[in-house]
Motif scaffolding. Structure first.
Motif, PDB file in Angstrom:
ATOM      1  N   PHE A 118       0.826  -1.210   0.000  1.00  0.00           N
ATOM      2  CA  PHE A 118       0.000   0.000   0.000  1.00  0.00           C
ATOM      3  C   PHE A 118       0.860   1.260   0.000  1.00  0.00           C
ATOM      4  O   PHE A 118       0.471   2.277  -0.577  1.00  0.00           O
ATOM      5  N   LYS A 119       2.032   1.190   0.609  1.00  0.00           N
ATOM      6  CA  LYS A 119       2.951   2.328   0.559  1.00  0.00           C
ATOM      7  C   LYS A 119       3.372   2.591  -0.894  1.00  0.00           C
ATOM      8  O   LYS A 119       3.407   3.733  -1.338  1.00  0.00           O
ATOM      9  N   LEU A 121       1.683   1.947  -3.505  1.00  0.00           N
ATOM     10  CA  LEU A 121       0.512   2.418  -4.251  1.00  0.00           C
ATOM     11  C   LEU A 121       0.036   3.803  -3.825  1.00  0.00           C
ATOM     12  O   LEU A 121      -0.836   4.370  -4.465  1.00  0.00           O
ATOM     13  N   SER A 122       0.598   4.338  -2.760  1.00  0.00           N
ATOM     14  CA  SER A 122       0.062   5.563  -2.164  1.00  0.00           C
ATOM     15  C   SER A 122       0.095   6.771  -3.099  1.00  0.00           C
ATOM     16  O   SER A 122      -0.678   7.706  -2.928  1.00  0.00           O
ATOM     17  N   TYR A 124      -0.722   6.728  -6.221  1.00  0.00           N
ATOM     18  CA  TYR A 124      -1.681   6.542  -7.305  1.00  0.00           C
ATOM     19  C   TYR A 124      -3.085   6.929  -6.850  1.00  0.00           C
ATOM     20  O   TYR A 124      -3.331   7.158  -5.669  1.00  0.00           O
ATOM     21  N   ASN A 125      -4.011   6.963  -7.792  1.00  0.00           N
ATOM     22  CA  ASN A 125      -5.346   7.464  -7.484  1.00  0.00           C
ATOM     23  C   ASN A 125      -6.185   6.465  -6.680  1.00  0.00           C
ATOM     24  O   ASN A 125      -5.839   5.299  -6.529  1.00  0.00           O
ATOM     25  N   GLN A 126      -7.313   6.959  -6.215  1.00  0.00           N
ATOM     26  CA  GLN A 126      -8.210   6.183  -5.360  1.00  0.00           C
ATOM     27  C   GLN A 126      -8.747   4.934  -6.052  1.00  0.00           C
ATOM     28  O   GLN A 126      -8.943   3.904  -5.410  1.00  0.00           O
ATOM     29  N   LEU A 129      -6.182   2.175  -5.646  1.00  0.00           N
ATOM     30  CA  LEU A 129      -6.176   1.699  -4.258  1.00  0.00           C
ATOM     31  C   LEU A 129      -7.418   0.877  -3.948  1.00  0.00           C
ATOM     32  O   LEU A 129      -7.337  -0.154  -3.280  1.00  0.00           O
ATOM     33  N   SER A 130      -8.566   1.315  -4.445  1.00  0.00           N
ATOM     34  CA  SER A 130      -9.808   0.571  -4.209  1.00  0.00           C
ATOM     35  C   SER A 130      -9.771  -0.796  -4.875  1.00  0.00           C
ATOM     36  O   SER A 130     -10.150  -1.800  -4.267  1.00  0.00           O
ATOM     37  N   PHE A 132      -7.186  -2.553  -5.653  1.00  0.00           N
ATOM     38  CA  PHE A 132      -6.206  -3.352  -4.940  1.00  0.00           C
ATOM     39  C   PHE A 132      -6.784  -3.861  -3.618  1.00  0.00           C
ATOM     40  O   PHE A 132      -6.687  -5.041  -3.301  1.00  0.00           O
ATOM     41  N   SER A 133      -7.413  -2.969  -2.867  1.00  0.00           N
ATOM     42  CA  SER A 133      -8.010  -3.349  -1.578  1.00  0.00           C
ATOM     43  C   SER A 133      -9.084  -4.408  -1.751  1.00  0.00           C
ATOM     44  O   SER A 133      -9.154  -5.376  -0.992  1.00  0.00           O
TER      45      SER A 133
END
Length: 192
Positions: A118-119, A121-122, A124-126, A129-130, A132-133
């Motif tokens: 996640f670090k 990916l931080s 990059y845009n939401q 991250l979504s 990926f999560s």
């Protein structure tokens, strides 16, 4: 194709080695590296890079995203081998992380790899991250592992097996494809 896969694996591993080297010294660095560099082919990274390349996304950005995916893959293998999960003692012919470093260190190394992903990916845009999560969390890889555990000591139904394989394996591959495309959209928006 093998040549390209080898190059992507080499570049991804180089990025990961440099990334880990920059971390503060911790007892977890060695088991984290052990889980990351256990000889995998980096197929997920190649898929992500192939998709991103179609959209002409910067190779370095794709390597970072691929490295994040590989951190998650490394975590999932470390945790999958634990005594409370599959209780494996060997992975790719070598002692598993918990055999080599102890169960507690293996758990923490896997946890740390999730955070490191996640670090990476931080920036990059939401949407990235979504995606990926969702692929990793309670609706993804972790859900597949939970179902795998629930199926122990019984004959799982075809539906349950499909759920396990879809979540433990396919969701991370699917995320590689989607993130490769999403990063192209993010790059286009930054250019416009």
């Amino acid at each position: 194709m093998k040549k390209k896969l080898d190059k992507i694996a080499k570049d991804t591993n180089l990025f990961l080695k440099n990334f880990v080297k920059k971390q503060k010294k911790s007892e977890l660095i060695i088991p984290m590296k052990y889980g990351l560099f256990s000889g995998g082919k980096k197929i997920r990274s190649k898929i992500l890079i192939d998709i991103g390349s179609i959209f002409k996304v910067n190779y370095k950005s794709l390597i970072i995203l691929g490295a994040a995916v590989e951190c998650i893959h490394g975590y999932s293998l470390i945790h999958d081998d634990l005594p409370c999960m599959d209780n494996d003692t060997l992975r790719r012919g070598h002692p598993t992380c918990h055999i080599q470093f102890g169960e507690a260190n293996a758990i923490l190394a896997g946890d740390a790899l999730i955070i490191e992903a996640f670090k990476m990916l931080s920036e990059y845009n939401q949407n990235i991250l979504s995606e990926f999560s969702n692929s990793v969390g309670a609706q993804g890889v972790i859900a597949g592992q939970a179902s795998d555990l629930s199926a122990e000591d019984q004959k799982p139904s075809e539906e349950l097996l499909k759920f396990i394989h879809t979540n433990k394996t396919a969701k991370l591959i699917k995320a590689s494809v989607k993130i490769g495309a999403l990063v192209s959209n993010a790059s286009q928006k930054q250019i416009d």
